[in-house]
Scaffold this motif. Structure first.
Motif, short mmCIF file in Angstrom:
data_model
loop_
_atom_site.label_atom_id
_atom_site.label_comp_id
_atom_site.label_asym_id
_atom_site.label_seq_id
_atom_site.Cartn_x
_atom_site.Cartn_y
_atom_site.Cartn_z
N THR A 79 0.80 -1.08 -0.07
CA THR A 79 0.18 -0.35 0.07
C THR A 79 0.97 1.33 -0.21
O THR A 79 0.38 2.22 -0.95
CB THR A 79 -0.98 0.13 1.03
N LEU A 80 1.95 1.02 0.81
CA LEU A 80 2.81 2.42 0.93
C LEU A 80 3.49 2.75 -0.70
O LEU A 80 3.81 3.79 -0.96
CB LEU A 80 3.96 2.34 1.89
N HIS A 81 3.88 1.39 -1.36
CA HIS A 81 4.35 1.77 -2.67
C HIS A 81 3.30 2.09 -3.55
O HIS A 81 3.92 3.11 -4.31
CB HIS A 81 4.92 0.24 -2.95
N ASP A 82 2.04 1.96 -3.54
CA ASP A 82 1.07 2.41 -4.37
C ASP A 82 0.67 3.64 -4.00
O ASP A 82 0.41 4.54 -4.94
CB ASP A 82 -0.05 1.47 -4.37
N ASP A 83 0.75 4.13 -2.68
CA ASP A 83 0.55 5.58 -2.27
C ASP A 83 1.27 6.03 -0.98
O ASP A 83 0.94 5.66 0.21
CB ASP A 83 -1.07 5.73 -1.97
N SER A 84 2.50 6.53 -1.26
CA SER A 84 3.29 6.94 -0.38
C SER A 84 2.68 7.66 0.86
O SER A 84 3.45 8.00 1.71
CB SER A 84 4.49 7.59 -0.95
N HIS A 85 1.38 8.21 0.60
CA HIS A 85 0.91 9.30 1.56
C HIS A 85 0.02 8.65 2.55
O HIS A 85 -0.77 9.14 3.30
CB HIS A 85 0.26 10.46 1.06
N VAL A 86 -0.21 7.11 2.35
CA VAL A 86 -1.18 6.63 2.90
C VAL A 86 -1.09 6.86 4.51
O VAL A 86 -2.07 6.58 5.08
CB VAL A 86 -1.35 5.29 2.56
N LEU A 87 0.22 7.12 4.83
CA LEU A 87 0.17 7.20 6.52
C LEU A 87 0.61 8.39 7.10
O LEU A 87 0.85 8.64 7.99
CB LEU A 87 1.30 6.15 6.99
N ASP A 88 0.37 9.35 6.14
CA ASP A 88 0.21 10.70 6.40
C ASP A 88 -0.99 10.92 7.51
O ASP A 88 -2.09 10.52 7.28
CB ASP A 88 0.11 11.59 5.45
N VAL A 89 -0.52 11.63 8.68
CA VAL A 89 -1.49 11.82 9.71
C VAL A 89 -1.92 13.45 9.98
O VAL A 89 -0.94 14.31 9.77
CB VAL A 89 -1.32 11.30 10.89
N ALA A 90 -2.99 13.68 10.33
CA ALA A 90 -3.22 15.30 10.83
C ALA A 90 -4.06 14.97 12.22
O ALA A 90 -4.71 14.05 12.60
CB ALA A 90 -4.26 15.80 9.92
N ASP A 91 -3.42 15.82 13.17
CA ASP A 91 -4.02 15.46 14.57
C ASP A 91 -4.78 16.69 14.93
O ASP A 91 -4.47 17.96 14.49
CB ASP A 91 -2.74 15.30 15.52
N THR A 92 -6.21 16.22 15.43
CA THR A 92 -6.96 17.36 15.71
C THR A 92 -7.67 17.09 17.00
O THR A 92 -7.86 16.11 17.40
CB THR A 92 -8.25 17.71 14.64
N GLY A 93 -8.08 18.17 17.75
CA GLY A 93 -9.01 18.01 18.75
C GLY A 93 -10.21 18.79 18.39
O GLY A 93 -10.60 19.50 17.52
N PHE A 94 -11.25 18.71 19.18
CA PHE A 94 -12.60 19.40 19.00
C PHE A 94 -13.25 20.02 20.32
O PHE A 94 -13.30 19.64 21.35
CB PHE A 94 -13.81 18.09 18.48
N LEU A 95 -13.54 21.17 19.96
CA LEU A 95 -14.24 22.11 20.96
C LEU A 95 -15.53 22.23 20.88
O LEU A 95 -16.01 22.53 19.91
CB LEU A 95 -13.30 23.40 21.24
N VAL A 96 -16.51 21.89 22.01
CA VAL A 96 -17.80 22.17 22.05
C VAL A 96 -18.20 23.13 22.90
O VAL A 96 -17.96 23.28 24.16
CB VAL A 96 -18.50 20.83 22.29
N ASN A 97 -18.59 24.17 22.30
CA ASN A 97 -19.26 25.42 23.00
C ASN A 97 -20.90 25.01 23.02
O ASN A 97 -21.44 25.27 22.20
CB ASN A 97 -18.83 26.49 22.28
N THR A 98 -21.20 25.04 24.39
CA THR A 98 -22.53 24.67 24.62
C THR A 98 -23.33 25.89 24.79
O THR A 98 -24.50 25.98 25.20
CB THR A 98 -22.73 23.92 25.99
N GLY A 99 -22.48 27.05 24.94
CA GLY A 99 -23.19 28.37 25.55
C GLY A 99 -22.94 28.54 27.00
O GLY A 99 -23.06 29.75 27.40
N LYS A 100 -22.75 27.73 27.60
CA LYS A 100 -22.45 27.55 29.05
C LYS A 100 -21.10 26.87 29.29
O LYS A 100 -20.74 27.38 30.44
CB LYS A 100 -23.62 27.12 29.84
N GLN A 101 -20.79 25.95 28.56
CA GLN A 101 -19.51 25.31 28.91
C GLN A 101 -18.73 25.07 27.59
O GLN A 101 -19.24 25.18 26.63
CB GLN A 101 -19.48 23.96 29.45
#
Length: 175
Positions: A79-101
């Motif tokens: 798979t890496l030979h076919d697509d060298s970017h298959v193991l590229d990663v992006a790291d994110t978090g998520f902020l949930v604004n409830t209006g109070k928290q």
């Protein structure tokens, strides 16, 4: 497809967070929602909630971290030979604004690994109009370093000093 997956993720996340939001909490000032966009974050309205994806960084996943049979590793190599970017990663978090928290789901890798490629989540949070001191709750989905590394600085200081941190007991017991 990305928007559909994001909407499904947001809906599942909101269901999981309902127990935190619905229960009694300490009185804290209302958290005003923001509606702008800029690099480093992306906002999505889900009902009355505002969900903001916060960029932590990008890198390349090391295939040597994978454990498995030779047949599986052979498949990874092909798979890496076919697509060298298959193991590229992006790291994110998520902020949930409830209006109070403000509930932060995962905090990225921080500066604990990735050779400086990660550790941008707190900056993305600031770009989105919030500060780490404002977060009420940090919800950790699991205890891999790319999800909890951003909890502390290299010198051991808490990045989100006012937040209560929650992780599932089974996950904590496992690690």
């Amino acid at each position: 497809m990305l928007k559909s997956n994001s909407t499904r993720f947001a809906a599942a996340l909101l269901a999981a967070l309902a127990s935190f939001v619905a229960g009694p909490t300490a009185a804290r000032p209302a958290a005003p929602q923001h509606h702008d966009q800029a690099p480093g974050f992306y906002r999505l309205k889900v009902g009355d909630l505002e969900v903001t994806a916060l960029f932590d960084g990008t890198g390349v996943f090391d295939p040597h971290w994978l454990n498995g049979t030779t047949a599986t590793m052979d498949g990874v190599q092909k798979t890496l030979h076919d697509d060298s970017h298959v193991l590229d990663v992006a790291d994110t978090g998520f902020l949930v604004n409830t209006g109070k928290q403000l509930i932060l789901v995962d905090v990225g890798a921080g500066t604990w690994w990735g050779g400086g490629a990660f550790g941008r989540l707190a900056g993305s949070l600031r770009s989105a109009g919030y500060t780490p001191d404002e977060d009420n709750i940090v919800l950790v989905t699991h205890l891999h370093s790319d999800h909890v590394g951003g909890l502390t600085t290299q010198d051991g200081k808490r990045v989100f000093p006012q937040a209560d941190v929650y992780v599932a007991k089974a996950e904590s017991d496992f690690w």
